[in-house]
Design a protein around this motif. Sequence first.
Motif, PDB file in Angstrom:
ATOM      1  N   ALA A   1      46.355  51.170  42.042  1.00  0.00           N
ATOM      2  CA  ALA A   1      47.537  50.746  42.792  1.00  0.00           C
ATOM      3  C   ALA A   1      48.756  50.649  41.881  1.00  0.00           C
ATOM      4  O   ALA A   1      49.882  50.946  42.302  1.00  0.00           O
ATOM      5  N   VAL A   2      48.529  50.233  40.631  1.00  0.00           N
ATOM      6  CA  VAL A   2      49.641  50.151  39.670  1.00  0.00           C
ATOM      7  C   VAL A   2      50.214  51.543  39.419  1.00  0.00           C
ATOM      8  O   VAL A   2      51.431  51.736  39.394  1.00  0.00           O
ATOM      9  N   GLU A   3      49.328  52.526  39.245  1.00  0.00           N
ATOM     10  CA  GLU A   3      49.778  53.911  39.033  1.00  0.00           C
ATOM     11  C   GLU A   3      50.537  54.449  40.239  1.00  0.00           C
ATOM     12  O   GLU A   3      51.398  55.323  40.110  1.00  0.00           O
ATOM     13  N   ALA A   4      50.202  53.912  41.431  1.00  0.00           N
ATOM     14  CA  ALA A   4      50.883  54.350  42.657  1.00  0.00           C
ATOM     15  C   ALA A   4      52.220  53.641  42.859  1.00  0.00           C
ATOM     16  O   ALA A   4      52.891  53.864  43.871  1.00  0.00           O
ATOM     17  N   GLY A   5      52.593  52.770  41.905  1.00  0.00           N
ATOM     18  CA  GLY A   5      53.912  52.143  41.962  1.00  0.00           C
ATOM     19  C   GLY A   5      53.923  50.662  42.284  1.00  0.00           C
ATOM     20  O   GLY A   5      54.989  50.043  42.288  1.00  0.00           O
ATOM     21  N   GLN A   6      52.753  50.051  42.516  1.00  0.00           N
ATOM     22  CA  GLN A   6      52.691  48.619  42.833  1.00  0.00           C
ATOM     23  C   GLN A   6      52.366  47.836  41.557  1.00  0.00           C
ATOM     24  O   GLN A   6      51.208  47.573  41.247  1.00  0.00           O
ATOM     25  N   THR A   7      53.399  47.484  40.812  1.00  0.00           N
ATOM     26  CA  THR A   7      53.209  46.896  39.481  1.00  0.00           C
ATOM     27  C   THR A   7      52.511  45.540  39.504  1.00  0.00           C
ATOM     28  O   THR A   7      51.936  45.125  38.498  1.00  0.00           O
ATOM     29  N   ALA A   8      52.568  44.837  40.639  1.00  0.00           N
ATOM     30  CA  ALA A   8      51.969  43.495  40.709  1.00  0.00           C
ATOM     31  C   ALA A   8      50.518  43.534  41.190  1.00  0.00           C
ATOM     32  O   ALA A   8      49.907  42.482  41.384  1.00  0.00           O
ATOM     33  N   ALA A   9      49.953  44.725  41.353  1.00  0.00           N
ATOM     34  CA  ALA A   9      48.618  44.851  41.943  1.00  0.00           C
ATOM     35  C   ALA A   9      47.544  44.123  41.141  1.00  0.00           C
ATOM     36  O   ALA A   9      46.679  43.465  41.711  1.00  0.00           O
ATOM     37  N   MET A  10      47.594  44.234  39.811  1.00  0.00           N
ATOM     38  CA  MET A  10      46.568  43.601  38.980  1.00  0.00           C
ATOM     39  C   MET A  10      46.592  42.086  39.139  1.00  0.00           C
ATOM     40  O   MET A  10      45.545  41.451  39.322  1.00  0.00           O
ATOM     41  N   GLU A  11      47.784  41.498  39.086  1.00  0.00           N
ATOM     42  CA  GLU A  11      47.896  40.039  39.213  1.00  0.00           C
ATOM     43  C   GLU A  11      47.407  39.573  40.575  1.00  0.00           C
ATOM     44  O   GLU A  11      46.707  38.560  40.691  1.00  0.00           O
ATOM     45  N   VAL A  12      47.781  40.307  41.629  1.00  0.00           N
ATOM     46  CA  VAL A  12      47.369  39.935  42.983  1.00  0.00           C
ATOM     47  C   VAL A  12      45.849  40.033  43.123  1.00  0.00           C
ATOM     48  O   VAL A  12      45.208  39.139  43.683  1.00  0.00           O
ATOM     49  N   ALA A  13      45.276  41.123  42.606  1.00  0.00           N
ATOM     50  CA  ALA A  13      43.822  41.338  42.729  1.00  0.00           C
ATOM     51  C   ALA A  13      43.034  40.261  41.990  1.00  0.00           C
ATOM     52  O   ALA A  13      42.061  39.712  42.522  1.00  0.00           O
ATOM     53  N   ILE A  14      43.451  39.936  40.763  1.00  0.00           N
ATOM     54  CA  ILE A  14      42.740  38.920  39.980  1.00  0.00           C
ATOM     55  C   ILE A  14      42.903  37.542  40.617  1.00  0.00           C
ATOM     56  O   ILE A  14      41.955  36.750  40.683  1.00  0.00           O
TER      57      ILE A  14
ATOM     58  N   ASN B   1      53.252  45.679  51.277  1.00  0.00           N
ATOM     59  CA  ASN B   1      52.771  47.035  51.059  1.00  0.00           C
ATOM     60  C   ASN B   1      51.246  47.089  51.222  1.00  0.00           C
ATOM     61  O   ASN B   1      50.533  46.226  50.706  1.00  0.00           O
ATOM     62  N   PRO B   2      50.728  48.112  51.939  1.00  0.00           N
ATOM     63  CA  PRO B   2      49.282  48.209  52.173  1.00  0.00           C
ATOM     64  C   PRO B   2      48.443  48.201  50.894  1.00  0.00           C
ATOM     65  O   PRO B   2      47.322  47.663  50.890  1.00  0.00           O
ATOM     66  N   LEU B   3      48.969  48.805  49.819  1.00  0.00           N
ATOM     67  CA  LEU B   3      48.215  48.808  48.565  1.00  0.00           C
ATOM     68  C   LEU B   3      48.049  47.390  48.018  1.00  0.00           C
ATOM     69  O   LEU B   3      46.986  47.032  47.488  1.00  0.00           O
ATOM     70  N   ILE B   4      49.087  46.577  48.143  1.00  0.00           N
ATOM     71  CA  ILE B   4      48.991  45.179  47.711  1.00  0.00           C
ATOM     72  C   ILE B   4      48.061  44.418  48.649  1.00  0.00           C
ATOM     73  O   ILE B   4      47.245  43.587  48.204  1.00  0.00           O
ATOM     74  N   SER B   5      48.159  44.693  49.940  1.00  0.00           N
ATOM     75  CA  SER B   5      47.279  44.032  50.912  1.00  0.00           C
ATOM     76  C   SER B   5      45.812  44.307  50.597  1.00  0.00           C
ATOM     77  O   SER B   5      44.968  43.413  50.680  1.00  0.00           O
ATOM     78  N   MET B   6      45.514  45.555  50.216  1.00  0.00           N
ATOM     79  CA  MET B   6      44.130  45.907  49.891  1.00  0.00           C
ATOM     80  C   MET B   6      43.613  45.149  48.674  1.00  0.00           C
ATOM     81  O   MET B   6      42.406  44.968  48.511  1.00  0.00           O
ATOM     82  N   MET B   7      44.536  44.701  47.831  1.00  0.00           N
ATOM     83  CA  MET B   7      44.130  43.923  46.650  1.00  0.00           C
ATOM     84  C   MET B   7      43.676  42.512  47.021  1.00  0.00           C
ATOM     85  O   MET B   7      43.277  41.736  46.154  1.00  0.00           O
ATOM     86  N   THR B   8      43.769  42.160  48.310  1.00  0.00           N
ATOM     87  CA  THR B   8      43.260  40.857  48.772  1.00  0.00           C
ATOM     88  C   THR B   8      42.106  41.037  49.748  1.00  0.00           C
ATOM     89  O   THR B   8      41.647  40.065  50.343  1.00  0.00           O
TER      90      THR B   8
END
Length: 216
Positions: A153-166, A127-134
């Motif tokens: 991104a989490v609010e937009a439905g990508q629950t793993a965004a925080m873990e991926v970004a960190i 998902n592009p939102l997850i990709s942007m987290m990298t």
Amino acid sequence: MERMVVEFGMFETLFLAVLGIYLGDFLRGKFPTLKKYCIPSAVVGGTTIAIITMILYYANILEPNFDFKTVNTLFYCLFFAASGTAASMALLKQGGKLVVIFAILAAILSAGQNAVALGVGSLLKVNPLISMMTGSIPMTGGHGNAASFAPIAVEAGQTAAMEVAIAAATFGLIAGSMLGGPFGNFLVKKYHFEDPELDNNSKTLTDTVSEILFNR
């Protein structure tokens, strides 16, 4: 066999972080190559603790849960407050055109990081939102930026965004230190920027912390 779950509160997490700095400083003393190529104590110790934690987790021995939120919020505030206090128009003017060149190059780098992140993500069907987290969010902005943008991104439905970004920010920090240190050392040696007086008077981070805590 189930892993033993261990909860690390704010103080335990902070203690482990300080312990990592001391461990890194110790290892830098034992392995001169780390000091030669300017690998920071925090990166050496933090990476060592991360590897040990990973081994314990995958060996089904230990599952540590760290209270990063409280600690991170505190130190993000301290970091950005200190950065803002250090900034001034006089300092920018002193930098002159080099500051403008640096800002342009940083913007180009950020755009390139996002392009690579979205491109690789598209190939891997991420998902592009997850990709942007990298992309530039963690790589240029670091942990603070990652923690600020990931909730969107989490609010937009990508629950793993925080873990991926960190995780991406942590990878960028470690990789940047391991690559930037040796490269910086190479440039210093190549263009003869060494300052023997600074080398002789330099103190380790552990020495500084010890002086503050124990008045040594």
